[in-house]
Structure formats: structure tokens, C-alpha cells
Scaffold this motif. Sequence first.
Motif, PDB file in Angstrom:
ATOM      1  N   ASP A 124       0.851  -1.196   0.000  1.00 48.71           N
ATOM      2  CA  ASP A 124       0.000   0.000   0.000  1.00 48.71           C
ATOM      3  C   ASP A 124       0.885   1.245   0.000  1.00 48.71           C
ATOM      4  O   ASP A 124       2.094   1.143  -0.259  1.00 48.71           O
ATOM      5  N   HIS A 134      -6.356   5.555  -4.445  1.00 44.23           N
ATOM      6  CA  HIS A 134      -6.853   4.341  -3.814  1.00 44.23           C
ATOM      7  C   HIS A 134      -7.437   4.684  -2.450  1.00 44.23           C
ATOM      8  O   HIS A 134      -6.789   5.343  -1.649  1.00 44.23           O
ATOM      9  N   GLN A 170      -1.103   5.577  -3.006  1.00 43.92           N
ATOM     10  CA  GLN A 170      -1.416   4.391  -3.794  1.00 43.92           C
ATOM     11  C   GLN A 170      -2.512   4.764  -4.780  1.00 43.92           C
ATOM     12  O   GLN A 170      -3.400   5.558  -4.460  1.00 43.92           O
ATOM     13  N   LEU A 178      -5.482   3.414  -7.778  1.00 41.68           N
ATOM     14  CA  LEU A 178      -6.306   2.282  -8.210  1.00 41.68           C
ATOM     15  C   LEU A 178      -5.529   1.515  -9.281  1.00 41.68           C
ATOM     16  O   LEU A 178      -4.782   2.112 -10.054  1.00 41.68           O
ATOM     17  N   ASP A 223     -12.338  -0.744 -10.948  1.00 42.71           N
ATOM     18  CA  ASP A 223     -12.283   0.263  -9.873  1.00 42.71           C
ATOM     19  C   ASP A 223     -12.240   1.680 -10.445  1.00 42.71           C
ATOM     20  O   ASP A 223     -12.781   2.611  -9.848  1.00 42.71           O
ATOM     21  N   PRO A 227      -0.821  -3.649  -7.997  1.00 43.03           N
ATOM     22  CA  PRO A 227      -0.970  -2.537  -7.049  1.00 43.03           C
ATOM     23  C   PRO A 227       0.251  -1.636  -7.172  1.00 43.03           C
ATOM     24  O   PRO A 227       1.384  -2.132  -7.246  1.00 43.03           O
TER      25      PRO A 227
END
Lengths: 442, 442
Positions: free
Chosen positions: A233, A331, A371, A373, A378, A406
Motif C-alpha cells: 500500500d 486508492h 497508492q 487504483l 475500480d 498494485p
Amino acid sequence: MRRVLSTSLPTHVGRSVTIAGWVHRRRLLKSVAFLILRDAAGLTQVVVTDPDLRARLVELPEETVLEVTGEVAANEAAPAGVELVKPAVRLLGEPAVAPPFDLYRPALAATLPTQLDHASVALRHPTRSAALRISAAAVAGFRATLDARDFVEVHTPKVVASATESGANVFALDYFGRPAYLAQSPQFYKQLMVGVFERVYEVGPVFRAEPHDTARHLAQYTSLDVEFGFIADHRDVMAMLRDVLAGMLAGVAERAGGALATLGVELPSVPAEIPSVHFTEALRIAGAAADEPDLAPAHERALGEWARTEHGSDFLFVTGYPMAKRPFYTHPARPGSVEHRPAVGDGGAEAAYSNGFDLLFRGVELVTGGQRLHRHSDYLAALAARGEPVEPVAAYVAAFQYGMPPHGGFAIGLERFVSRLTGAANVREVAAFPRDLHRLTP
Amino acid sequence: MRRVLSTSLPTHVGRSVTIAGWVHRRRLLKSVAFLILRDAAGLTQVVVTDPDLRARLVELPEETVLEVTGEVAANEAAPAGVELVKPAVRLLGEPAVAPPFDLYRPALAATLPTQLDHASVALRHPTRSAALRISAAAVAGFRATLDARDFVEVHTPKVVASATESGANVFALDYFGRPAYLAQSPQFYKQLMVGVFERVYEVGPVFRAEPHDTARHLAQYTSLDVEFGFIADHRDVMAMLRDVLAGMLAGVAERAGGALATLGVELPSVPAEIPSVHFTEALRIAGAAADEPDLAPAHERALGEWARTEHGSDFLFVTGYPMAKRPFYTHPARPGSVEHRPAVGDGGAEAAYSNGFDLLFRGVELVTGGQRLHRHSDYLAALAARGEPVEPVAAYVAAFQYGMPPHGGFAIGLERFVSRLTGAANVREVAAFPRDLHRLTP
């Protein structure tokens, strides 16, 4: 004879050398004259006793470019402990006019607008050139840190079909008869390149049609952009940013020691872990209302004070920025994570806070990151939830159809970094040829 | 468990590791499945025997992003001599659609326009990403060479008040209601910065509103610009360029060996002294008429052949370009110098040839450079002699009022360099997101 730089003279005592540079200052005494010659490395004192040469010096004003061959003599009274004696002078370039302000004084007396109007000569002053040397050294440290971590440098388009960050503050241009825009950031491209190289960076110009005339905004600035994949993350991004900042300061220490001394700047240290506070705590520390959606400059200053007092740190992360104030590609904080908090006011609880962060440096926002998406679905959901159309960002969103890890990243404004580091009151002092609402030349 | 890259697996035989990347290819046999996972470093073969996982693999198409934890086993039959067995798989990012072309084949079957339309996925193919890795490595070598020689990196404006190189082929934009232009080169700024740092370089985008649709022109490209002072003449610039080219190729050899192997590229060597011919000899060698004012592409190709045959060199300098074909800031050849020749036709004898040069790389112009004028009065005289007005370049010319040393420099087009090096037929193959007459996206 091969030219040597002023700073190497102490290694040549007793020998004949050739130096070259600009006439920084002349002191014409009765029987002797002192010529201070400035080159890229520093100053040399040249002692002129020959009456003919002394007479010629009268006709060689400040900023004349000369080559001087002479003998290096030790002299404790000379500025660098050495001076050049028995000089022979060759004229390389004569000025046509006197500079609009004196370059030999310790500080430039001209106002900043006057300096900027005459940038090509103002930048010759050691205080102005020092900031640009620090800037170059910081970028070298930035690259070295990332190169050592397998990042690949990329070059992305600066002319784009649609506004990247938002529709506002964008410069429009005529692209072969079609409308186009100057890129406000390489955001989309650096994300796409994570799909290629996993880890990328770019050092390049970004453009903001900033309609406000402030001391910290430029219409063109140099953005140091980083993006990388396979993160857990945003905390991985913050750890990378910490290393990059440490690397930039190490680069400055290594390559720009002289410039730091010229400006009397002491480098801050970067804590092994930079302290961080959640956005909701940041509001409390800054004495702001709990339902404020963003941090105002005064809040940032208060947080800077607090970080210094509480943690002895010039740097402070503010995490968990409200989703409402971050771009659609941000995110959200994961439920159960440290960034996830109950929403204040009427925001939807699930998506109230984000994995986006800011880094404050001495009480000013220096870096934005987080972070992003990474799933195509999403992106579509995020745009729908905001009531924003897909069409203007269709090409960008479509690129996430092909499988992305990610990922996250950040962008550092180079001029803002250097101005905070050097204590410059205005970001224009650390840009060579700044561009703003009023200034398009030189 | 901390993720490792595919290329490090041979050092982990017998241990459990975690890798991550994209599903490059699946081979679903009856009792076993092979999953080829691609990461930034290369490929890993994962052996799947567990029936449940094998069944799940059917639902994980190419370009799915996975994390795989398993045991590293030596297997001479596996592509890298190792493979991952007993895998556990975690899904990180699922694609929404299949790629528009197969990425796992040795060569991309799609046409170049299709590749460019889907750049974010086409660039994942090893042949496309290899060119960009070579590009990044070449720039790193460029900087390292110049950093070691006391050059300072600068960042100059990309939005300017008047066209720099010429009035043509310039993009116009609206700058807070005023007309402005995208910079065609940092020429003026890098020269001014010689007055500050003596030696400067810049790596940045330049913009040409090139109305022709050719395989070697882009509307935005990355220019590697160098300028430095205190030179005797252009021969000092040529010597520096030689070192820079050698440094760029050394950077590629050091940092992009894998990319060279992927493309089957062998690096040329740079002679200690690159052969050079005067423009008049170049015309003769190329079989062109003696009064041709410039070299056509066919002439350049012939010269490239000649350099290879006569000197065993991929590089060739052409010096003494006619003044008429060079910009007004070009320094004329000095009478008595090797570049000075009697003019052909009705050109003025004194100023017929210049201290400007081109460097051909494998028969294509790669670099333009030379010595520039450095005296204010020479600029005024040069403009007057050409019948060009001072006004459009007034700010530039005015900067030479303050004393400048003899100086010169050059500019290397990065994409052109890489395309010649890799043998790419079209410069668009070595740009991530090219911009041209027709292309403004992605």
C-alpha cells in the motif's frame, strides 16, 4: 598552455599556469593593481605591477572575459592563500555595456524582478548560481537513489489530447489544427509504464496555467516523478520517498558543498522513519475544525512547527487525505487499515479517507503521493461515484484493462524543494528563467 | 515474504521464495501446467501439479498479475535452469480484456500503428521495452560523462516568447492571453548559461511542428544538449562530442546488456578520433555537385558507406558547413583555419564556410554542433549581413552584451540515436508515446 581552474591553484605554487574567466573586480592602486578573476570554480587574485598592463586594465571593465597566464605564488594575505603574479593577459570577450547591477558585491542589490529581467547576468552572482548548483545536485541524488533500486528513466509526452489532473489551469495549444494541451503532470504515463518496467521515474517540465501570482507557484516547473508497482500500500511509497529525499540531500552534500557554504545552508537530516500523522490528527494539531476538507497553508505551518518540536524532524507525512480532495485515481483506505477512520460529516464512511499522503517540508507541502487504483473496474466505479464522465480520460482508463499490479508513486517539485532548502523567500529565486502569470521572457 | 526478481532465482535453489509479475504464457497439459511469469527482469517457469490450482489457472488469462510463492528447483530443461515448484498463487490484478495482440510471441505481429495505438500494452513486449531501456542507459552515460567533466545540469523554459531556431515549424499556444511558442531547442538558454557555469547540459523535450510524415521525425523528442565555454574553436566541441558518444555507448553496455541481447544489437566502437571531412570534400565523396548548399539524405548514406569502408568507422564528422545553411549564431571559419576554403559560386569568400559541423552515424545526421558567436557586435553584424531583424531575438542578443567566452556545443536527438543503434526502421519504435502530425494519443 592548458587552462586550469581557480580552485586548483594551490597545487601549482611556483609554476606557470593559465587561468580564464570574467573580470569580477579591479582594484587599481597607485603602483599595483589587483584583478579578481572569476571562473566556474571561484575567484583568483591576479597581481599586476607592469605599468603597461596596469594601464590596459583601466580599459577592461568588470565582466570582460580574459585568459591570464602567470606564476602561482603563495600569499597568506590573498583570499585563497595563493595569487597569480607576472601575468600576461589575453582578451577573449569584451562586454558591450556594464551589468545593470554590481556582481562583485556579496549580495545582489537589485530587486527580484530586475534580477529576473536580466537573468543571464544576475545568475552569474554566486548566490543565484549556488541555488541552481544545489538543484542539479539534488536531481543527481534523486536519480542515483532510484537507479540503485532498478528504476528506469522514462520520457513522456508534454503535449496531450486532454487535461490530465483537472480541466482547470491548463495551457491550450494548436496541434496541427487540433486542440491540445500542455501536460500538467506525467501521472497517467508513469502509471502506464509501471506495466512495462514496474519501476519508473521521470525528471521533466510540467505546466500549470496558475492564475495566481504567489511566491510559490510557477507556470512551468521541474517535476521529479516516481511510480512503482508491487506495493502492499502507500506505506511502501512513503518508505521509498524517504530514501529518495535522503538520497537527494546526500547528492547535495556530495556535489554542492561549495554552494551550500555560499548560501550558509545547513542540510536537514531525514529521520530513518519520517513521522506521520493521519489527516484527522493533523487537523487537531493545527487547531482546525474537524470537518475541514483540506489543510490550509497556516495549518501546514503549524504542523511543521509541531514536527520540529515533537519529533525534531523537518519532514512530516500527513496520511489518509479525504478522498473528496484527491483525484479519481486515488486508492481509498482499506477498511481495518490505520488510515481508515469513521467519516466526519456526511461523507460516505467507506471511502472517506484515502491512501494518498502529502509530505510537508518545514511546514510547506513538498510532495503529493499515494497508492493508485489498479483495477479497470475500480476506475470505472470511482468515476461513476464522482459523477465524472469516462470520456475525457478514456485512453487512460482503457490502459488498465490489461492487468496492472498494485502501485503508487509521488511527485516532488524541484524548485519548491530547493527554495525550502535554501530558505529562498520566492521560488523564482531558484529557477533560472521562471515562467509565471506575467513573465514569459527572458 | 519479500518478493525477489526472476533473475535472482538461481541463487535461491532449494529455498522458498515469492515472485510476482504478469502471466506471460500458460501451457495446460493433462497432468501438469506450466505458468510462465514475466517480471521486470525476465521470465520464470512455474510448475503446477495441484489439480485445484491447475483448474484455477484456466481462469487466469495472459497478463493477469500474480504473486507466486514456491520452492526454487534446479532443472536444466527449464529456460533459466531453475523453476518454481509447489506454488501458491495470489491474484494481484486481473485484466478486463485480452491484449489486442499476443505478447508471448518472440516478435510482435501487430503493425506499428496498432502497436502505437495500444502503447501501454505493446511496450510490455521485450523488443519494445528493450529499446527504451537502451534509451535510459544512453542518457545515464551522457550525464555521467559530462558530470565527470564539471558540467552542470540545467532546466530551461519550454514556453518561449518567440521562435528560437526559425519562425517555421513552431507550435503556438495561448499563454495567459498572450501568444507564446513551444521551444524548438534550448539553444539560447544553454548559451546564456555558459556565462554562469561555463559548462552546461540539459536533457529535455523539444518541439517541432514538423508537417512531414517521415520515419525519422517526431513532433516531440528528447534532446541531449551540451554547451561549454573557453574553447579554441569547434574542434574542442568535436572532441567533447566524441567522449560523450563513447560515454553513452559505455552506459548502454553497462546498464542495458540484456536489452542489447534481446534485440541482437552489437555496439559500435567510437574511434579515439572520429574521422572528419570538410563539407566540400563530403560533396565530392557523395558524388554531389560542388555548388550544392547542403547534404541530402542520399549524400549522407554515401558518406556513411565511405566512412565504414575507408576508416572502419560508424561515425563521421562533416565540418565547415556553409554559413548560408546554418543559423545566425554560427561562428564563421577563421581565415587560415582548416575549415576556411574559397567559396564556390557567388558566396562571399570570407564567410562562406562555418565552424559548424554535423556528425553522421551510420549515414544519418545524428548531431549538429559548432562554435557560436560570442561577441555582441558579431551578433548584430551577423543579423545585419543576413538582412534579418534584431527584434525577434532581441532578448537573446542582448544577453551577449555582458561578456561571454568563446563557446560552442551540440545537440543529440535521443530517439534518433537509439533508432540508428538498434536498427529500428522508424523512430516511433523507440519512443514510448510518439507525437507526430497525426498522433496525439495515447
